[in-house]
Design an enzyme around this catalytic site. Structure first.
Site, PDB file in Angstrom:
ATOM      1  N   GLU A 143       0.824  -1.208   0.000  1.00 59.06           N
ATOM      2  CA  GLU A 143       0.000   0.000   0.000  1.00 59.06           C
ATOM      3  C   GLU A 143       0.862   1.264   0.000  1.00 59.06           C
ATOM      4  OE1 GLU A 143      -3.481   2.129   2.741  1.00 59.06           O
ATOM      5  OE2 GLU A 143      -2.219   0.544   3.592  1.00 59.06           O
ATOM      6  N   GLU A 240     -11.996   2.971   5.688  1.00 58.02           N
ATOM      7  CA  GLU A 240     -10.918   3.313   6.622  1.00 58.02           C
ATOM      8  C   GLU A 240     -10.897   4.830   6.810  1.00 58.02           C
ATOM      9  OE1 GLU A 240      -6.477   1.600   7.294  1.00 58.02           O
ATOM     10  OE2 GLU A 240      -6.712   2.925   5.564  1.00 58.02           O
TER      11      GLU A 240
END
Length: 265
Positions: A143, A240
């Protein structure tokens, strides 16, 4: 429409972690994710998943001493042994919890460190992790994270992450595309998703600025969700974000973008 998973590290934080599973199910979520499971025995988490009919879609490999400010150790030459031990622990939890993919946080570049040495360490660690995860039937994700929120984070752009995965050269490695981090760093959300969707295994979201729920910032979510649908993305989108005024109070965006029968009143 896209399928949304509650991130239990960020949502329902008014409750103890293990109680957030029930809250997520009550809110209509069918899947969850979180940063780390390691503070709890895997059986306790699995029991909460099963009791609430939830699927776990993602958690991270161990990322060092989070409370002390570490945000991953994969690029740190002096932490290779710790990283490899973390890969074993991550696989153990993943198999117990039924999750099929683990995300790797590259970590922050120490001041004055040699970028070439950090790069080499990261590639070696990613290759090691990918091979170990492949033996366990798991996928490894990488990520990019914006360097405004985490100054010095070693991997902060989509093209850098993909180049690293190319160098690793193992077929179970994928990109985790976080819309919030990408918007802060590079923009071009729709074009980037179009170009790289075949290499994206998981998407996460939050609005910008503020990292709050969709609809609180500048991103055109109506357009972006339609675009993701049109591309044929079949995975989950992890929520998130930091609720601006409490998790339940901020779920209106989800009711607008999900089938109404899947969201409780």
């Amino acid at each position: 429409m896209p399928r949304f998973a509650a991130n239990l590290t960020m949502l329902f934080t008014e409750l103890p972690f293990l109680d957030r599973f029930e809250a997520a199910a009550d809110a209509g979520f069918q899947a969850v994710e979180f940063l780390f499971p390691y503070a709890h025995p895997a059986k306790e988490i699995r029991d909460r998943l099963d009791a609430n009919g939830l699927q776990l879609v993602l958690h991270n490999l161990p990322a060092g001493n989070w409370d002390a400010g570490e945000r991953g150790i994969a690029c740190l030459p002096e932490r290779v042994a710790d990283f490899r031990a973390g890969v074993a622990l991550g696989c153990e939890y993943a198999q117990a919890l039924g999750v099929r993919q683990l995300n790797c946080l590259a970590g922050k570049a120490p001041s004055g460190a040699d970028p070439a040495r950090l790069h080499g360490t990261l590639v070696d660690n990613l290759r090691y992790a990918a091979l170990e995860l492949r033996c366990a039937g798991l996928q490894l994700l990488l990520e990019p994270i914006n360097a405004y929120d985490i100054p010095g984070f070693f991997v902060n752009r989509t093209d850098h992450a993909l180049a690293l995965l190319d160098e690793v050269g193992v077929d179970n490695t994928w990109l985790q595309y976080d819309i919030y981090h990408a918007q802060r760093t590079e923009g071009e959300l729709a074009a980037t998703l179009t170009r790289h969707l075949p290499r994206i295994a998981h998407i996460q979201l939050a609005d910008n600025p503020g990292r709050n729920e969709p609809g609180t910032g500048e991103i055109n979510w109506d357009f972006l969700f339609r675009h993701i649908d049109a591309l044929g993305y079949a995975g989950w989108i992890g929520c998130e974000y930091k609720p601006a005024a409490g998790t339940q109070a901020g779920l209106g965006w989800l009711r607008r973008h999900q089938l109404p029968e899947r969201i409780s009143a």
